[in-house]
Design a protein around this motif. Structure first.
Motif, mmCIF file in Angstrom:
data_model
loop_
_atom_site.group_PDB
_atom_site.id
_atom_site.type_symbol
_atom_site.label_atom_id
_atom_site.label_comp_id
_atom_site.label_asym_id
_atom_site.label_seq_id
_atom_site.Cartn_x
_atom_site.Cartn_y
_atom_site.Cartn_z
ATOM 1 N N TRP A 92 1.830 7.091 13.440
ATOM 2 C CA TRP A 92 0.662 6.222 13.584
ATOM 3 C C TRP A 92 -0.556 6.968 14.079
ATOM 4 O O TRP A 92 -1.671 6.682 13.662
ATOM 5 C CB TRP A 92 1.006 5.005 14.451
ATOM 6 C CG TRP A 92 1.838 4.095 13.626
ATOM 7 C CD1 TRP A 92 3.196 4.028 13.629
ATOM 8 C CD2 TRP A 92 1.389 3.227 12.583
ATOM 9 N NE1 TRP A 92 3.629 3.152 12.667
ATOM 10 C CE2 TRP A 92 2.540 2.639 12.009
ATOM 11 C CE3 TRP A 92 0.146 2.885 12.074
ATOM 12 C CZ2 TRP A 92 2.470 1.725 10.965
ATOM 13 C CZ3 TRP A 92 0.079 1.974 11.042
ATOM 14 C CH2 TRP A 92 1.230 1.409 10.494
ATOM 15 N N THR B 137 -1.755 8.917 10.931
ATOM 16 C CA THR B 137 -2.310 8.108 9.845
ATOM 17 C C THR B 137 -3.517 7.302 10.304
ATOM 18 O O THR B 137 -4.376 6.985 9.500
ATOM 19 C CB THR B 137 -1.248 7.187 9.212
ATOM 20 O OG1 THR B 137 -0.564 6.532 10.261
ATOM 21 C CG2 THR B 137 -0.290 7.958 8.358
ATOM 22 N N ALA C 265 2.688 6.857 6.446
ATOM 23 C CA ALA C 265 3.060 6.868 7.860
ATOM 24 C C ALA C 265 4.528 7.258 8.052
ATOM 25 O O ALA C 265 4.833 8.123 8.868
ATOM 26 C CB ALA C 265 2.792 5.501 8.487
#
Ligand SMILES: Nc1ncnc2c1ncn2[C@@H]1O[C@H](COP(=O)(O)OP(=O)(O)OP(=O)(O)O)[C@@H](O)[C@H]1O
Length: 579
Positions: A88, A91, A130
């Motif tokens: 996370w 991305t 992700a």
């Protein structure tokens, strides 16, 4: 795109997280080594039990066995949490980058790509990445380590267990390669269909008033059903292929286990192996199954990620045709506007503006009239540099606008169109446009300046009053009043009002006119209108017809000249002449 360039692109976002990545690799390696030791502990426990060792002597191997099982789980859970964090963080950086990039692209690009499609790129495709971001290297690395470790241990136990292990691994890989390529193409189709569906939904939600008013609901629903049915079929096919691939891998794994079980059993029967070693061999064969399916899953993820990455890299490669000029700042105060022989077309062979030239002195107001489609909005788009003309020069404040930094140019132009962009949030957010540097005092000063203090009384919570998404709860006139305050806070040197007074009741219009008078004082202004009354405050008039200037001059002179087009429009007193 090649795997190498895919990794190079990803590495830009992973590099700042290399510390976390190293920790992840360490955790997974630790877990893998423990998993390799686990069957050895089992062997020792079983063999000692079979040898009839007293209970106290079994406590240590049993404790180690349990501790290893527990530690493996702790390491795996920590690794999963860490890999989510890496995914996370990386991305989100990519999302931000893409959103910034897309917002910086020309209007021409945005005309061709709907917001729904772009959301699917920036969010959907990035979400696919992700999983891949965090998992691929670590998971595949750990799986290969586990497979290598298992094969080494099996060969150490003897050539036969080694060969059975190697055979079952080779069979698993061959089966995986044979079936997994089937699902790859299916996934590419799914993302394309998802983008199409998103853009359809976005477009029709945005135009919901028209859809409802014109009774097109049924058509929209039918079309949406057709799109989602196609999407469902594609998904179903891809999932079926994926499940088949998983099934085939599973069958080869069971075959491998069965072969090892037979071998271990026969070696135990003829006394070549202890029961503990036989169980250990079976456990190692069991361990081979998981990394093979992990690699298979990661290969699928990689194909999906590659397709998504290809689209993202393509999106990032689109560069804006309109770029910053190297010039300096515009001067303070009202700005002149000059067009020198400007010709412009959106599409080859269809001139929208043809050899347009005029000059507007600083501080004066120009009213632009013209039938629909005559090029008024296009002219405004050129002034804001949403497009560049194919021929001629546009000057603002005396500078060729291609030489100006875009931020500088756009910060000095205040544009209000019929459709004012308002956002869900407080009145303050909407007026200051989320700029924390603008104080409440500045906002109230702008409200007073425009003579809107009384009207603002309707907002019970003052600047904390909430506005619904897309300005929900406000009329077009109210939205325009707020837009005037917003614009006044930016203190532009050139104000452009595009079709400003349409769709407004007389009371709001009177309020609006007074606010506009106050806003325009000391600024240059261009007002586009279909209605003659709207341009009565103008100093100059420009009449456009099919992209060419039909007439241009001071309003008072044109109004007196009986042969002027403006005069004829006024005497006809008709809105229709313009509409
Ligand atoms: N993005 C675009 N791509 C291609 N053609 C366009 C585009 N925008 C406008 N046009 C065309 O350019 C011409 C001029 O349009 P423009 O919107 O400038 O006219 P206008 O005078 O502002 O019209 P209106 O009063 O209806 O707003 C029209 O023929 C229109 O179809």
């Amino acid at each position: 795109m090649s795997l190498h360039s895919a990794f190079r692109f990803l590495w830009t976002y992973l590099r700042p997280l290399s510390g976390f990545l190293l920790l992840l690799v360490t955790l997974l390696t630790g877990a893998t080594v423990l998993r390799l030791l686990f069957p050895q502990l089992l062997r020792s426990l079983v063999d000692r039990t079979m040898e009839g060792a007293p209970l106290p002597e079994l406590v240590l191997p049993a404790g180690l066995f349990l501790a290893a099982a527990l530690l493996i789980q702790v390491l795996r859970i920590t690794a999963t949490m860490l890999s989510e964090r890496i995914a996370w963080k990386a991305t989100n950086a990519l999302r931000l980058d893409l959103a910034r990039h897309v917002l910086g692209l020309d209007l021409a690009f945005h005309k061709e790509h709907t917001p729904g499609e772009l959301i699917e790129r920036i969010d959907g495709d990035v979400t696919v990445l992700a999983g891949f971001f965090s998992q691929f290297v670590a998971q595949v690395g750990a799986s290969l380590l586990l497979i290598g470790g298992v094969l080494v241990v099996l060969f150490t136990e003897g050539p036969l267990p080694g060969l059975v292990g190697l055979g079952s691994f080779a069979l698993g890989i061959a089966a995986m390669l044979a079936v997994s390529s089937l699902s790859v193409k299916a996934w590419a189709g799914i993302r394309a269909s998802s983008a199409e569906m998103m853009s359809f939904v976005e477009e029709h939600i945005a135009g919901r008033e028209e859809v409802k008013a014109l009774g097109a609901d049924r058509y929209v629903l039918r079309r949406l059903m057709a799109l989602s049915a196609r999407h469902w079929r594609l998904r179903w096919r891809a999932r079926a292929l994926e499940t088949t691939a998983a099934g085939v891998t599973y069958v080869t794994w069971v075959l491998g286990q069965f072969a090892m079980l037979l071998l271990a059993w026969s070696l135990y029967r003829n006394g070549s192996l202890s029961l503990g070693t036989a169980m250990m061999l079976f456990f190692y064969a069991d361990l081979l199954g998981e990394p093979i399916s992990t690699i298979r899953n990661q290969m699928d993820e990689m194909q999906r990620a590659r397709a998504a990455l290809g689209r993202l890299v393509k999106l990032k490669a689109v560069s804006p045709a309109i770029t910053d000029g190297a010039g300096g700042a515009l001067r303070d105060g009202p700005l002149s506007v000059t067009l020198e022989r400007v010709s412009f077309q959106y599409e080859e062979g269809r001139l929208v503006l043809n050899d347009v030239s005029f000059h507007l002195e600083p501080g004066r107001t120009l009213g632009i009239l013209g039938r629909t489609g005559s090029g008024k909005s296009s002219l405004i788009r050129l002034l804001c540099r949403f497009y560049d003309p194919q021929e001629g020069t546009v000057r603002i404040g005396g500078s060729d606008i291609r030489q100006l930094p875009l931020d500088e140019l756009r910060s000095r132009i205040g544009l209000i169109s019929q459709e004012v962009g308002l956002f869900g949030g407080t009145l303050r957010d909407n007026l200051a446009l989320f700029n924390p540097a603008i104080t409440d005092e500045q906002i109230w000063a702008a409200v007073h300046r425009l003579g809107l203090t009384g009207w603002f009384g309707r907002f019970e919570d003052g600047l904390d009053s909430r506005i619904g998404p897309a300005g929900g709860g406000l009329s077009a006139g109210e939205a325009q009043l707020l837009a005037l305050v917003r614009l006044s806070l930016r203190d532009p040197g050139l104000v452009i009002l595009d079709e400003f007074t349409a769709r407004i009741d007389p009371v709001t219009e009177a309020l609006l006119q007074r606010a506009v008078d106050r806003l325009l004082a000391g600024r240059t202004a261009i007002i586009i209108a279909h209605r003659l009354t709207t341009v009565e405050r103008a100093d100059d008039i420009l009449v456009l017809d099919q992209g060419s200037i039909l007439e241009w001059g001071p309003r008072r002179i044109l109004a007196r000249d009986t042969r002027s087009h403006y005069n004829r429009l006024r005497s006809a007193g008709s809105e229709e002449v313009l509409a």
